[in-house]
Design an enzyme around this catalytic site. Structure first.
Site, short mmCIF file in Angstrom:
data_model
loop_
_atom_site.label_atom_id
_atom_site.label_comp_id
_atom_site.label_asym_id
_atom_site.label_seq_id
_atom_site.Cartn_x
_atom_site.Cartn_y
_atom_site.Cartn_z
N ASP A 1 11.47 27.96 4.42
CA ASP A 1 11.90 26.69 5.01
C ASP A 1 11.12 26.49 6.31
O ASP A 1 11.01 27.43 7.11
CB ASP A 1 13.41 26.77 5.34
CG ASP A 1 14.13 25.45 5.13
OD1 ASP A 1 13.46 24.41 5.23
OD2 ASP A 1 15.34 25.47 4.86
N HIS B 1 6.19 19.37 9.12
CA HIS B 1 7.59 19.79 9.10
C HIS B 1 7.85 20.94 8.15
O HIS B 1 8.90 21.56 8.22
CB HIS B 1 8.48 18.59 8.73
CG HIS B 1 8.53 17.56 9.81
ND1 HIS B 1 9.55 17.51 10.73
CD2 HIS B 1 7.67 16.57 10.17
CE1 HIS B 1 9.32 16.52 11.58
NE2 HIS B 1 8.18 15.94 11.27
#
Ligand code: GDG
Length: 768
Positions: free
Chosen positions: A414, A207
């Site tokens: 991110d 992730h």
């Protein structure tokens, strides 16, 4: 027949009877409108594993246990899977149990909800989770290497806890289950499970970003981490960049190259791809429309008055670029004073990891900056920054999304970033502008946002002005496109895409996995050879009759091979064809004295017994004049590479080129020649450290087919080791013995380990 009530044995029976693969039967069931997950139940369960369970267990004031379901995207997306049938989610419940009774109570309660807790001690959480995961991997993977700690105690705990997860998974898993593992806390888990359950299907999704090789290599345990994750069948990332960084690290650290994201780890295919994660679009859209949200919005708007609002929502983390964002807002108010009193920044920072030094320092920095800016520009009736260091219920969040004229999402790094997607989904009026950092994975999908580099403060400052002044028409135009994208590529789409692919990869592996030629099979083969009257053998040369050598000229036949081929070719009713990519002169020079037949240059030249060399009809060579200059360009810019000219092909070799550069250039050559080749009736083949260009109609299979069709054969054997031999295998009739040397992924019926084993089989044939 009611397909929904069909039992597992019947399904297996149908698969076997009609020779259907798992993938094919899925397609049939989907056509029959059966439910996709039903098949997973019938064929094995799905086991999800992540560091945290989708529920938080905590202690209430009276000391009893409380269970609070997680609202996170992953929990929602996977909810439809783990709650179904006997499926299960394995993970840490977020609490240290005081005693066995408490642990048992929680386990039973969670079991009812299809969850299995992994219990971890406080020390394990401190060293494995807060330590290795968050103070070693997290900063490294987000390019904050200055914060990374390389502590042996952290690593040891990480290994130990991954093993603990493995034990829990193995205790519940069966070979026909599908296991989907999540995130950086569990990098070693795929390898550990693979060791215990070699044939189980394992998917892994990361992730967070995967850093470039130059950053990843800093980790002292880089090799172990890669070896661990390569235990998976499918490895997913949010973006193509993460995937390419991962593949480059695998190539440089494990020396495993890949072809289009496919690589071979210990004879098993591992596929690597990007699967950008979506959000539960409908959940955010309907929360935005709910009366509760609307009433909250009215309340907040009344207190804020008639001013524009910018919104940012993050967990407190250095990767989110919170101080830089505040400095940018300061710059903005300084440069464009007309906005003082007209626009506020609402900044929600969710507390996180505040026991860690860097996070405590960050919190102080943010507090100071907010105070300074509010002190500098604020007035009695206007506050520049509304700062909240806490979390809010979803309806508040939805109200904030609805109210924000601009969402300022500017992380330094991110993996994906879901907040920006939630903002878009919540804009039912299609107004609002998203300013999005190019360092967030989401920027690859949301190109209609104003994309910025968060380090270029002046650029972001001016982007804010642009956003505030954007016309409604333009806002709507951009928002509509982004909404359509996010609606389609939502969380359910993501889950289905990954799981379908995992089934597909597994299915491909089953099909390509050949049986090892064991003693019994070898005896049967020898017996059949002995009994047959008309025998044909196709033997590839390099990697089959001889082992690979660094210099191709060094692979000339030794005495043993001469003897084997000589005796084999002298056997009655036996034709032996050496079928190779080598040029005809080399084959003639090395093996011409034996009673053999030949296929050279992968089928360009053929030589039957006592006949001269013949080439396929109408082979044109004029294309070389166009292609050679292209290859020369790549030789000029790639030291160590060279061109080999064969009669009907050109080969670009890069085995002596710097690791990585050769692969890169070979990709470039392939894409350079892609269109040219189609128009010129050529094929571009990727081999072992070579790119070969030749006529489309030439391959080993076509050449071999001529022998197979012209003789009345009762025994055929074809042995080979590389991709070009797959054409030979496919051209063989069903009764032929086809053997792949090396790994066991092939269209051949059997596999063998190495040339030594091939020679021993041939010796056995000679003795018959
Ligand atoms: C990893 C990767 C990747 C935030 N404040 C509140 C609240 N939130 C919710 C948001 C959003 C989520 O938290 C944060 O989204 P992220 O994208 O940052 O996800 P993480 O799980 O932290 O991080 C990240 C993600 O995994 C998915 O693969 O995108 O890059 O780091 O959903 O809405 N929710 C509520 N109140 C809040 O105050 N209810």
């Amino acid at each position: 027949m009611d397909w929904r009530n069909i039992s597992e044995p019947s399904l297996r029976d149908i698969m076997e009877r009609y020779r259907l693969s798992k993938c094919e039967i899925i397609k049939v069931l989907i056509c029959l409108e059966s439910h996709f997950w039903y098949l997973h139940d019938a064929m094995g369960r799905t086991i999800i594993v992540s560091n945290r369970l989708p529920v938080k267990v905590s202690r209430d004031k009276k000391g009893g246990l409380r269970y609070k379901p997680s609202e996170g995207g992953l929990a929602t997306g996977l909810g439809s899977i783990y709650r179904e049938g006997d499926n299960i989610w394995v993970g840490w419940p977020g609490i240290h149990f005081d005693n066995i009774t408490e642990e048992k109570e929680a386990s039973e309660k969670l079991r009812e909800e299809n969850m299995k807790p992994v219990t971890l001690t406080e020390q394990e959480i401190e060293l494995y989770y807060e330590g290795f995961s968050n103070e070693t991997l997290w900063p490294t993977f987000h390019y904050f290497t200055q914060y990374a700690l390389y502590k042996k105690s952290y690593w040891q705990a990480y290994e130990k806890v991954n093993q603990k997860f493995c034990d829990e998974v193995v205790a519940v898993a069966n070979t026909d289950d599908t296991i989907w593992l999540h995130d950086y806390q569990l990098f070693l888990l795929p390898g550990m499970i693979r060791e215990k359950l070699p044939n189980v299907s394992i998917g892994f999704f990361l992730h967070i970003p995967f850093p470039s090789f130059e950053v990843f290599r800093l980790l002292p345990w880089r090799r172990q981490l890669l070896d661990g994750v390569l235990g998976s069948d499918l490895i997913g990332f949010h973006t193509y960049d993460d995937m390419r960084h991962f593949l480059s690290a695998v190539s440089r650290i494990c020396f495993i190259s890949n072809q289009h994201g496919q690589l071979n780890k210990d004879g098993r295919t591992v596929e690597v791809d990007s699967f950008p994660m979506g959000i539960d679009y409908d959940k955010y859209a309907s929360s935005s429309a709910s009366p509760d949200t609307l009433s909250r919005e009215v309340k907040y708007r009344t207190s804020l008055g008639d001013q524009k609002l910018m919104l940012s929502i993050d967990r407190l983390d250095y990767s989110k670029g919170i101080p830089a964002r505040l400095q940018i807002f300061d710059l903005f108010l300084e440069k464009y004073p007309q906005y003082v009193g007209k626009v506020s920044l609402m900044m929600v920072v969710v507390p996180s990891r505040d026991s860690v030094d860097q996070y405590r320092d960050l919190k102080e920095e943010v507090d100071l900056l907010v105070g300074r800016i509010n002190g500098k520009y604020g007035s009695v009736n206007w506050t520049p920054i509304h700062y909240f260091y806490r979390s809010f219920p979803l309806n508040d969040l939805s109200a904030f999304y609805r109210m924000a004229d601009v969402a300022l999402v500017t992380p330094m790094r991110d993996g994906m970033n879901l907040v920006c997607k939630e903002y878009v989904a919540s804009r039912l009026d299609k107004r609002g502008v998203l300013i999005l950092s190019e360092m967030a994975g989401a920027s690859k999908e949301l190109s209609e946002a104003i994309i910025v580099n968060p380090n270029d403060k002046h650029q972001v400052r001016d982007a804010i002005k642009r956003a505030l002044e954007m016309t409604e028409e333009e806002q709507i135009r951009h928002m509509e496109i982004m909404q359509a994208t996010l609606k389609k590529y939502n969380i359910h789409h993501w889950v289905k895409l990954f799981m379908d692919r995992l089934v597909d990869v597994f299915d491909k592996q089953q099909k390509m996995t050949t049986k090892i030629l064991d003693d019994t099979a070898q005896q049967k083969l020898v017996e059949s050879f002995r009994k047959s009257n008309n025998k044909l053998l196709f033997l590839d040369y390099d990697g089959t009759l001889t082992a690979f050598t660094p210099n191709p000229r060094e692979a000339s036949p030794d005495e043993e091979l001469h003897e084997i081929l000589d005796l084999l070719a002298k056997k009655e009713n036996t034709e032996v064809v050496v079928i190779s990519g080598r040029d005809k002169n080399t084959l003639e020079e090395w093996l011409g004295q034996h009673n053999l037949e030949f296929v050279a240059e992968h089928g360009v030249w053929v030589k039957s017994k006592d006949q001269p060399w013949k080439t396929s009809d109408n082979l044109d060579n004029s294309w070389k004049e166009d292609i050679r200059p292209v290859l020369e360009i790549y030789v000029n810019k790639t030291p160590g590479s060279f061109i080999e000219e064969k009669d009907y092909s050109l080969v670009w070799h890069y085995r002596k080129v710097e690791t990585g550069l050769g692969e890169l250039r070979s990709r470039e050559i392939i894409s350079h020649l892609k269109y040219l080749a189609v128009n010129m009736n050529l094929q571009v083949l990727e081999g072992n450290m070579v790119v070969e260009i030749k006529n489309l109609e030439v391959n080993k299979g076509k050449a071999a087919a001529k022998w197979v069709s012209t003789n009345n054969l009762d025994f055929i054997l074809a042995i080979g080791d590389d991709a070009t031999d797959e054409d030979t295998f496919k051209a063989m009739p069903e009764h032929a013995y086809t053997i792949k040397v090396g790994d066991n992924r092939s269209a051949a019926r059997f596999s063998m380990k190495e040339p030594k084993a091939v020679r021993s089989l041939l010796k056995q044939l000679i003795e018959e």
